[in-house]
Design a protein around this motif. Sequence first.
Motif, mmCIF file in Angstrom:
data_model
loop_
_atom_site.group_PDB
_atom_site.id
_atom_site.type_symbol
_atom_site.label_atom_id
_atom_site.label_comp_id
_atom_site.label_asym_id
_atom_site.label_seq_id
_atom_site.Cartn_x
_atom_site.Cartn_y
_atom_site.Cartn_z
ATOM 1 N N ILE A 98 2.719 4.577 -5.144
ATOM 2 C CA ILE A 98 1.874 5.691 -5.550
ATOM 3 C C ILE A 98 0.458 5.423 -5.054
ATOM 4 O O ILE A 98 -0.094 4.338 -5.279
ATOM 5 N N LEU A 99 -0.121 6.397 -4.403
ATOM 6 C CA LEU A 99 -1.490 6.299 -3.941
ATOM 7 C C LEU A 99 -2.351 7.155 -4.869
ATOM 8 O O LEU A 99 -2.139 8.359 -4.995
ATOM 9 N N ILE A 100 -3.297 6.510 -5.557
ATOM 10 C CA ILE A 100 -4.161 7.226 -6.495
ATOM 11 C C ILE A 100 -5.589 7.139 -5.973
ATOM 12 O O ILE A 100 -6.073 6.047 -5.650
ATOM 13 N N PRO A 101 -6.259 8.281 -5.895
ATOM 14 C CA PRO A 101 -7.649 8.274 -5.412
ATOM 15 C C PRO A 101 -8.521 7.344 -6.256
ATOM 16 O O PRO A 101 -8.283 7.149 -7.443
ATOM 17 N N THR A 102 -9.571 6.789 -5.617
ATOM 18 C CA THR A 102 -10.450 5.819 -6.261
ATOM 19 C C THR A 102 -11.036 6.336 -7.564
ATOM 20 O O THR A 102 -11.133 5.606 -8.538
ATOM 21 N N ARG A 103 -11.385 7.613 -7.628
ATOM 22 C CA ARG A 103 -12.009 8.144 -8.827
ATOM 23 C C ARG A 103 -11.086 8.119 -10.036
ATOM 24 O O ARG A 103 -11.528 8.250 -11.164
ATOM 25 N N ASP A 104 -9.773 7.924 -9.817
ATOM 26 C CA ASP A 104 -8.810 7.929 -10.915
ATOM 27 C C ASP A 104 -8.346 6.530 -11.331
ATOM 28 O O ASP A 104 -7.382 6.402 -12.075
ATOM 29 N N HIS A 105 -9.045 5.470 -10.880
ATOM 30 C CA HIS A 105 -8.606 4.112 -11.219
ATOM 31 C C HIS A 105 -8.677 3.845 -12.718
ATOM 32 O O HIS A 105 -7.845 3.100 -13.248
ATOM 33 N N ASN A 106 -9.648 4.407 -13.413
ATOM 34 C CA ASN A 106 -9.715 4.206 -14.863
ATOM 35 C C ASN A 106 -8.496 4.824 -15.539
ATOM 36 O O ASN A 106 -7.938 4.256 -16.479
ATOM 37 N N LEU A 107 -8.072 5.992 -15.062
ATOM 38 C CA LEU A 107 -6.872 6.624 -15.589
ATOM 39 C C LEU A 107 -5.655 5.741 -15.312
ATOM 40 O O LEU A 107 -4.813 5.514 -16.184
ATOM 41 N N LEU A 108 -5.586 5.217 -14.099
ATOM 42 C CA LEU A 108 -4.475 4.349 -13.735
ATOM 43 C C LEU A 108 -4.445 3.107 -14.626
ATOM 44 O O LEU A 108 -3.392 2.724 -15.140
ATOM 45 N N ALA A 109 -5.593 2.479 -14.819
ATOM 46 C CA ALA A 109 -5.664 1.280 -15.665
ATOM 47 C C ALA A 109 -5.207 1.597 -17.083
ATOM 48 O O ALA A 109 -4.499 0.803 -17.713
ATOM 49 N N GLU A 110 -5.566 2.761 -17.591
ATOM 50 C CA GLU A 110 -5.160 3.171 -18.940
ATOM 51 C C GLU A 110 -3.644 3.387 -19.001
ATOM 52 O O GLU A 110 -2.988 2.988 -19.959
ATOM 53 N N LEU A 111 -3.075 4.007 -17.960
ATOM 54 C CA LEU A 111 -1.627 4.221 -17.922
ATOM 55 C C LEU A 111 -0.877 2.893 -17.863
ATOM 56 O O LEU A 111 0.140 2.702 -18.533
ATOM 57 N N VAL A 112 -1.388 1.968 -17.058
ATOM 58 C CA VAL A 112 -0.764 0.651 -16.957
ATOM 59 C C VAL A 112 -0.808 -0.046 -18.306
ATOM 60 O O VAL A 112 0.183 -0.608 -18.767
ATOM 61 N N ARG A 113 -1.943 0.005 -18.967
ATOM 62 C CA ARG A 113 -2.082 -0.624 -20.285
ATOM 63 C C ARG A 113 -1.160 0.025 -21.302
ATOM 64 O O ARG A 113 -0.449 -0.643 -22.041
ATOM 65 N N LYS A 114 -1.125 1.350 -21.314
ATOM 66 C CA LYS A 114 -0.366 2.076 -22.335
ATOM 67 C C LYS A 114 1.146 1.985 -22.135
ATOM 68 O O LYS A 114 1.898 1.791 -23.074
ATOM 69 N N PHE A 115 1.610 2.098 -20.901
ATOM 70 C CA PHE A 115 3.046 2.159 -20.650
ATOM 71 C C PHE A 115 3.624 0.872 -20.055
ATOM 72 O O PHE A 115 4.822 0.773 -19.832
ATOM 73 N N GLY A 116 2.789 -0.112 -19.774
ATOM 74 C CA GLY A 116 3.267 -1.372 -19.246
ATOM 75 C C GLY A 116 3.761 -1.295 -17.818
ATOM 76 O O GLY A 116 4.611 -2.066 -17.400
ATOM 77 N N TRP A 117 3.262 -0.344 -17.066
ATOM 78 C CA TRP A 117 3.678 -0.216 -15.670
ATOM 79 C C TRP A 117 3.158 -1.397 -14.878
ATOM 80 O O TRP A 117 2.078 -1.913 -15.128
ATOM 81 N N ALA A 118 3.912 -1.810 -13.892
ATOM 82 C CA ALA A 118 3.481 -2.909 -13.025
ATOM 83 C C ALA A 118 3.499 -2.424 -11.588
ATOM 84 O O ALA A 118 4.404 -1.724 -11.174
ATOM 85 N N PHE A 119 2.517 -2.800 -10.841
ATOM 86 C CA PHE A 119 2.420 -2.405 -9.442
ATOM 87 C C PHE A 119 2.349 -3.654 -8.585
ATOM 88 O O PHE A 119 1.856 -4.694 -9.012
ATOM 89 N N GLY A 120 2.818 -3.555 -7.363
ATOM 90 C CA GLY A 120 2.865 -4.699 -6.453
ATOM 91 C C GLY A 120 1.495 -5.155 -5.976
ATOM 92 O O GLY A 120 1.332 -6.298 -5.598
ATOM 93 N N MET A 121 0.505 -4.278 -5.992
ATOM 94 C CA MET A 121 -0.811 -4.652 -5.475
ATOM 95 C C MET A 121 -1.836 -4.606 -6.594
ATOM 96 O O MET A 121 -1.811 -3.723 -7.433
ATOM 97 N N PRO A 122 -2.765 -5.560 -6.609
ATOM 98 C CA PRO A 122 -3.790 -5.541 -7.661
ATOM 99 C C PRO A 122 -4.734 -4.354 -7.452
ATOM 100 O O PRO A 122 -4.958 -3.906 -6.338
ATOM 101 N N MET A 123 -5.236 -3.853 -8.561
ATOM 102 C CA MET A 123 -6.170 -2.732 -8.469
ATOM 103 C C MET A 123 -7.558 -3.231 -8.119
ATOM 104 O O MET A 123 -8.002 -4.271 -8.606
ATOM 105 N N SER A 124 -8.230 -2.511 -7.263
ATOM 106 C CA SER A 124 -9.623 -2.842 -6.956
ATOM 107 C C SER A 124 -10.417 -1.555 -7.044
ATOM 108 O O SER A 124 -9.959 -0.487 -6.649
ATOM 109 N N VAL A 125 -11.572 -1.658 -7.596
ATOM 110 C CA VAL A 125 -12.422 -0.472 -7.782
ATOM 111 C C VAL A 125 -13.462 -0.395 -6.703
ATOM 112 O O VAL A 125 -13.977 -1.324 -6.229
#
Length: 125
Positions: A98-125
Amino acid sequence: MNKKSYIPFAATHPGEMIKDELKERGITQKQLAEQTGIKPSVISETVNGKRSVSLNVAVALEKALGIPADIWMNMQTQYDLDTSKIAERDSQKESVNILIPTRDHNLLAELVRKFGWAFGMPMSV
């Protein structure tokens, strides 16, 4: 003829049928062990799905319960096939990038925290 492959949601161990038969007949596992000459621990492990139904056990069950040994062996074979198919199906789960635009990284971090999703690449802001 092209046979469609059937993969059950869960495999049913023959021990479930033994358990049902014992309940319906009012027989304990200990009594079945005495009738068949099979160790109580073997009966318990089989009933609880921790041990396969061997040919010797199938023949003993036929004598004690009147259910043909080939039925017990066919149930064990079907259980083994279903278990194998389920394992293969589960190992083929797809991953989606999944490619998420940079402006949505906070949303992504919240989704990962809430649902326990794991992604292959570390998030960078």
